[in-house]
Design a protein around this motif. Structure first.
Motif: not given
Length: 445
Positions: A137-138, A164, A389
């Motif tokens: 992530k991101p 995540q 996401g």
């Protein structure tokens, strides 16, 4: 999407044997409890930091093998190859160019641990090459790149897990279950905070020659050409807009995702109110913000975000956390614990709910990785697909854009993928790639 790798390889077994596919499977798999057809060969792109930790979690699972590692820093690459050889008895091939790694036919899945500005190119290229992907992530360093990555996973029918990992951890999944079962009554607000010293940026350093063994031009990739500075490189690149989004896109994506998860109908934010600044008196080298307060009003409940780089204290004596505030009680959670604090019933002279406390949690990277590997074998949707996401990334990117253009109120139209009230904000939705790199385009249909 429902066919397993076992069935696929059984159907194509004679062809595979004919081209020598099974000859490149590591010899240790034949002694494993996992059938050769269910072995998963993984590769890693970007191995200096957290990506290598994620690789370790993969290799701790039975039937998972590392066949390739890629990094633009020969020093890091050499060290990581040796660690895999010494600790796991495997001998992955070394690459400095990810495109050559993706040509390696025995790779089933790719771990993307590169800086954020590389995520889109690495993920889309891996999907196009027929590889499943675990991406940190991101999801990407911009809203537009996130959209492209979602399209790529769908079009190429690949399993993509976004890192995540809190979605795989008990200390957040159990509070979400409690909220949805009505144990704290109507959820009225979610307060989220993140205070960490590193969020204020790095100690200033002068530009310097590129270290020996580093292909710095390749590291920059689609980002603008800049002179080498160690603060823009290993460890602290995320404090510069070309490569990351500061503490907001590092911790913010994780924690804001928990607020989204609590929604009955998870959605991108439509209205975002932002205060973003740099308030630390320490002299630091950065472009991103060390201080932010953000409101995300929704019909279901409001999410509030507070962030202070250079500070380690926070509400409930936690440097970071999420407080789910309901009519009957508040659940305060972090990665290792959660606590239910009841509201008081004045008429009954008793708490409205029974207090709870759980303090035995742990980081859930291993569970998140296992979910990914299980989904590679089953072709089921992982717990954090790119659509999830993408939404979490918008909760970080929109406030960052707001701060950068000094417009504290932004209205986002998710159906049109643009801001309703700001041409300046729309100009930052998608980056301009530096030649010869091109923004990926996904075929239609």
């Amino acid at each position: 999407m429902k066919n397993s790798r076992r069935k696929f390889i059984q159907k194509t077994g004679s062809t595979a044997m004919g081209i020598g596919l099974f000859s490149i499977i590591p010899s240790k798999v034949w002694a494993s409890g996992i059938a050769p057809s269910d072995q998963v060969n993984v590769a890693l792109i970007g191995c200096n930091g957290h990506g290598f930790s994620i690789l370790r979690h993969h290799l701790n699972l039975e039937g998972v093998n590392c066949t390739a590692i890629c990094d633009v820093d020969e020093n890091v690459l050499t060290r990581r190859i040796k660690e895999v050889q010494d600790n796991y008895g495997q001998n992955p091939k070394a690459y400095k160019d990810f495109r050559k790694l993706l040509d390696q036919k025995d790779i089933d899945a790719v771990i993307v641990g590169s800086p954020d500005h590389w995520h889109c190119l690495h993920v889309v290229s891996a999907c196009e090459a027929g590889k499943d992907v675990y991406v940190e992530k991101p999801l990407a360093n911009s809203i537009g790149e996130c959209d492209i990555m979602v399209e790529a996973a769908t079009y190429y029918q690949r399993i993509v897990q976004v890192g995540q990992q809190q979605r795989s951890g008990y200390t957040f999944s159990e509070p979400i279950r409690m909220i949805r079962s009505g144990e704290i009554g109507k959820l009225r607000k979610v307060n989220i905070w993140s205070n960490f010293n590193y969020g204020s940026g790095a100690t200033p350093a002068e530009d310097s020659p590129v270290p020996e063994g580093v292909d710095y031009n390749f590291w920059l990739g689609p980002a603008p050409e800049r002179p080498f500075n160690k603060n823009r490189f290993h460890g602290s690149w995320r404090h510069f807009w070309d490569y990351g989004g500061g503490l907001m896109s590092d911790w913010g994506v994780h924690l804001l995702d928990m607020g989204v998860w609590a929604m009955e109908k998870p959605a991108a934010p439509s209205l975002v109110l932002t205060q973003a600044s740099n308030t630390s008196t320490d002299i630091r080298q950065r472009e991103t913000f060390d201080s932010m307060s953000v409101l995300y009003p929704h019909d279901e409940f409001t999410i509030q975000w507070d962030m202070l780089g250079g500070i380690q204290q926070g509400p409930f004596e936690k440097p970071y956390g999420v407080a789910f505030i309901g009519e009957k009680g508040t659940i305060v959670a972090d990665r290792r614990s959660f606590q239910l604090l009841p509201e008081w019933d004045g008429e009954k002279q008793a708490p409205k709910v029974t207090p709870q406390k759980f303090t035995e949690g742990s980081e859930s990277h291993n569970l998140h990785v296992k979910n990914f590997i299980d989904c590679i074998r089953s072709r089921e949707t992982p717990i954090c697909p790119p659509e999830t996401g993408r939404i979490a990334a918008l909760y970080a990117h929109i406030p960052n854009i707001s701060g950068r253009i000094h417009e504290p109120v932004l209205h986002w139209d998710d159906s049109k993928r643009q801001f309703k009230n700001s041409p300046k904000a729309n100009a930052l939705i998608t980056p301009n790639y530096r030649d010869p790199w091109k923004l990926p385009k996904i075929p239609k249909g």
